[in-house]
Design an enzyme around this catalytic site. Structure first.
Site, mmCIF file in Angstrom:
data_model
loop_
_atom_site.group_PDB
_atom_site.id
_atom_site.type_symbol
_atom_site.label_atom_id
_atom_site.label_comp_id
_atom_site.label_asym_id
_atom_site.label_seq_id
_atom_site.Cartn_x
_atom_site.Cartn_y
_atom_site.Cartn_z
ATOM 1 N N CYS A 2 43.545 51.552 40.626
ATOM 2 C CA CYS A 2 44.158 50.327 41.111
ATOM 3 C C CYS A 2 43.281 49.136 40.731
ATOM 4 C CB CYS A 2 44.353 50.289 42.614
ATOM 5 S SG CYS A 2 45.087 51.768 43.274
ATOM 6 N N ARG A 27 44.960 49.139 35.191
ATOM 7 C CA ARG A 27 44.406 50.045 36.195
ATOM 8 C C ARG A 27 45.490 50.747 37.010
ATOM 9 N NH1 ARG A 27 38.979 48.872 36.642
ATOM 10 N NH2 ARG A 27 38.852 50.039 38.564
ATOM 11 N N TRP A 74 47.904 52.340 41.411
ATOM 12 C CA TRP A 74 48.194 53.636 40.798
ATOM 13 C C TRP A 74 48.151 54.634 41.950
ATOM 14 C CZ3 TRP A 74 45.740 58.417 39.965
ATOM 15 C CH2 TRP A 74 46.350 59.235 38.999
ATOM 16 N N ASN A 98 40.722 50.060 46.144
ATOM 17 C CA ASN A 98 40.750 50.855 44.919
ATOM 18 C C ASN A 98 39.870 52.066 45.177
ATOM 19 O OD1 ASN A 98 40.409 51.811 42.274
ATOM 20 N ND2 ASN A 98 38.842 50.301 41.825
ATOM 21 N N GLY A 99 40.377 53.277 44.943
ATOM 22 C CA GLY A 99 39.577 54.482 45.177
ATOM 23 C C GLY A 99 40.245 55.385 46.198
ATOM 24 N N GLU A 479 44.467 64.941 19.424
ATOM 25 C CA GLU A 479 44.630 63.519 19.754
ATOM 26 C C GLU A 479 46.040 63.032 19.369
ATOM 27 O OE1 GLU A 479 43.484 61.266 21.446
ATOM 28 O OE2 GLU A 479 43.970 59.356 20.556
ATOM 29 N N LYS A 483 48.634 61.374 21.991
ATOM 30 C CA LYS A 483 49.237 60.056 21.803
ATOM 31 C C LYS A 483 50.752 60.151 21.968
ATOM 32 C CE LYS A 483 46.769 57.572 22.085
ATOM 33 N NZ LYS A 483 45.477 58.109 22.387
ATOM 34 N N GLU A 486 51.802 60.905 25.630
ATOM 35 C CA GLU A 486 51.516 59.777 26.521
ATOM 36 C C GLU A 486 52.601 58.699 26.464
ATOM 37 O OE1 GLU A 486 46.846 58.744 27.013
ATOM 38 O OE2 GLU A 486 47.567 58.627 24.970
ATOM 39 N N HIS A 502 48.411 83.158 16.345
ATOM 40 C CA HIS A 502 48.053 83.936 17.532
ATOM 41 C C HIS A 502 48.897 83.553 18.750
ATOM 42 C CE1 HIS A 502 44.861 85.725 15.281
ATOM 43 N NE2 HIS A 502 44.382 84.531 14.983
ATOM 44 N N LYS A 602 45.082 53.117 32.693
ATOM 45 C CA LYS A 602 44.066 53.064 31.644
ATOM 46 C C LYS A 602 42.702 53.501 32.156
ATOM 47 C CE LYS A 602 42.678 50.968 27.604
ATOM 48 N NZ LYS A 602 42.986 52.195 26.856
#
Ligand code: G6P
Length: 607
Positions: A2, A27, A74, A98-99, A479, A483, A486, A502, A602
């Site tokens: 947040c 955030r 968030w 925040n937290g 990656e 991407k 996301e 496999h 983020k």
């Protein structure tokens, strides 16, 4: 996580609070809210979803007031509804947080037993009630906060308003960042200097356990034992302009395009071009004495770490462990005496990585940090600080921070190798030469943007996509898949090309595009064999390679993306571009919110 912001202002604050929130949306953006004091009452506006919803609510029902706090959320505890949106308040106290307050359950039960009613499912609301209870019992705001902070476990930053004190703002920090900004007759609180950039450049960074009382007469910071302390005022380099979109449609697009420049900027600080040597900041220890390196990170930074493991082992012959930060502490890793732990993070605030860093320090490891925010907690706790110079990255999906991390890590690998006597001066020069070629090669890769945009609809209709690569192209495959999932919400997986047979090969049918990363070079033939195994089973291959590779292997593919021919060392820097652009164009084709994809944030400052 947040984002939080507070202003004790000379003029009305609500517009400026909303502007501050816009800079903090990275955030989290599940809901947003704001509180000011109007005619001796705490007045709130809150809205579910993106900040625009709150802005509309404020247009319809403006909030005057010269002191205020605001929040972008968030969600951790409780769904992203209006009732769970911050600020949380009683008649006397409103606050943003925040937290996570880890002991909120017993505290909540204690407060409910006293007859207090809760209107949200959040952990935050207990703090509002606890502070309010102290105030109602006659404590001053300062004493109330001091008493309550001692009862909270977990990680938090807070900004608190008091109904009866329209000239006061109190902030606190433990585990989540908080800065104080000093303006002309005004004082601010913010999750970071960037949020305050249009208001002031004069910033104090609160330290762990610090809390601050801001009034019109001045600002006093206290440490965790309530002793008054001075924290230096620094001039922040955060610029308001650095986070404009320019001519680009999305921040992500802008940040993809910035890469040749920011990679060049970053490399400049790690390369002595005249001597053709790599150069790291002064060190308090020597790599020659480091027997083992443990690399720890999350998300995209983790994949940069995986590329670094390949490089460090290949050039420096030093054993490397690689861990996802959230697993690191809990698997009780065996860390060799004298070892170095290397943490990689864009934000420098990711809770899992920061906790892992502290764990490694407690185990006697030397701490090296590759980080994009030089004022972040990780930067401040490093023995060896290796900054990336990507500038502020706003798009939630990391792009330019990643390639800047790779640049620093390549220089680091060369330096470790030199110090360990595994690299000659000529070999070092060779590495430097290839690194300096990277920005131009990245520009050449960007020139294929239009081709990638044209082929994006082929991928946009898929339900699943696989990415394959060998060597350092394996982390790049991971990656690429990250991407894509996301920002386009398409299920994607990255695999080591040789591992396909496999298990994952069972997924192949003619609906599954397979993106193959295969620059020509020593591993090319083997990757192409794996690609042919996919094609033989009806798989639809998109081959990303250079002209030489495409000439040999593009038969039977559904599309190809041409990259410049580059040395294998810089291939990850260059091949990052097509995988980023592909994810970007697929997301645009699907109409998703590219810069703020659902459920993500983020900077992840919760475990
Ligand atoms: C979040 C972001 C990712 C990022 C990860 C690690 O999940 O959405 O893009 O890679 O955090 O963040 P850091 O700031 O530590 O690099």
């Amino acid at each position: 996580m947040c984002g939080i912001i507070g202003i004790l202002g000379r003029e009305e604050v609500s517009d400026r609070l909303v502007q501050g929130l816009r800079r903090l949306e990275y955030r989290g953006y599940d809901s947003a809210g704001l509180c000011t004091i109007v005619d001796g009452k705490l007045e709130r506006r809150r809205a579910e979803g993106k900040l625009d919803n709150l802005a509309r609510e404020l247009d319809a029902s403006p909030l005057p007031g010269t002191v205020g706090i605001a929040h972008t959320r968030w969600a951790t505890h409780g769904a992203p509804t209006r009732d769970n949106a911050h600020p949380h308040a009683t008649d006397e106290v409103a606050l943003v947080h925040n937290g996570i307050i880890e002991n909120f359950r017993p505290l909540r039960e204690e407060l409910i037993a006293e007859g207090r009613t809760f209107t949200s499912q959040t952990d935050t609301e207990v703090v509002a009630h606890l502070v309010s209870r102290e105030v109602e019992r006659g404590s001053s705001p300062k004493d109330a906060v001091a008493a309550v902070l001692k009862r909270l476990h977990g990680a938090f930053s807070l900004a608190i308003l008091f109904r009866q004190h329209s000239d006061m703002l109190i902030g606190a920090r433990l585990g989540s960042p908080l800065v104080v900004g000093y303006g002309e007759g005004e004082t601010y609180l913010g999750s970071d200097a960037l949020a305050l950039a249009p208001l002031t450049q004069k910033i104090s960074y609160l330290e762990e356990g610090d809390w601050v009382v801001i009034t019109r007469d001045g600002t006093q910071i206290y440490d965790r034992d309530d002793n008054p302390v001075e924290r230096p005022i620094t001039i922040s380099g955060a610029s308001a302009a650095a986070i404009e979109k320019g001519n680009h449609r999305h921040y992500m697009q802008k940040e993809i395009y910035e890469q040749p420049i920011v990679v060049a900027q970053t490399l400049q600080t790690y390369i002595r071009s005249f001597e053709q040597q790599v150069a790291l900041p002064d060190m308090t220890f020597s790599f020659a004495d480091v027997p083992r390196i443990t690399i720890v990170a999350c998300g995209t930074s983790f994949y940069a770490g995986m590329v670094a493991k390949y490089w460090l082992e290949q050039f420096a012959r030093v054993p490397c462990e690689l861990d996802i930060a959230s697993e690191f502490r809990y698997r009780e890793p065996v860390l060799e005496a004298g070892g170095m732990a290397l943490f990689i993070s864009q934000s420098g605030e990711t809770a899992d990585t920061l906790a892992a860093l502290r764990h490694a320090r407690a185990q006697g490891q030397k701490i090296a940090v590759v980080v994009n925010v030089p004022t972040s907690s990780m930067a401040r706790e490093a023995d060896l600080l290796l900054p990336t110079h990507a500038g502020p990255e706003i798009g939630v999906a990391s792009t330019k921070a990643f390639t800047c991390q790779l640049s620093v890590l390549a220089a680091l690998a060369a330096k470790v190798a030199r110090d360990k006597g595994k690299l000659t001066a000529d070999e070092e020069q060779d590495i430097v030469l290839h690194l300096t070629e990277a920005p131009a090669a990245m520009n050449a890769a960007l020139a294929h943007d239009a081709d990638i945009e044209k082929m994006a609809p082929l991928i946009a209709k898929a339900r699943d996509v696989l990415y394959l690569g060998r060597g350092t192209d394996y982390p790049m495959a991971l990656e690429g898949a990250l991407k894509l999932k996301e920002i386009s919400y398409i299920h994607a997986e990255g695999y080591a090309a040789g591992e396909m047979k496999h298990g994952p090969i069972a997924l192949i049918d003619d609906n599954v595009p397979v993106i193959v990363l295969a620059p020509s070079g020593p591993l090319f033939e083997k990757t192409v064999s794996n690609m042919q195994e996919v094609q033989a089973r009806g798989g639809k291959v998109v081959l990303i390679s250079d002209a030489e590779g495409l000439a040999q292997a593009s038969e039977g593919t559904i599309a190809t993306i041409e990259m410049p021919k580059v040395h294998p060392l810089i291939a990850p820097l260059v091949y990052a571009i097509p995988i980023q652009l592909l994810a970007y164009h697929v997301a645009v084709a699907k109409g998703t919110d590219v810069d703020q994809p659902r459920n993500l944030a983020k900077s992840v400052t919760v475990e």
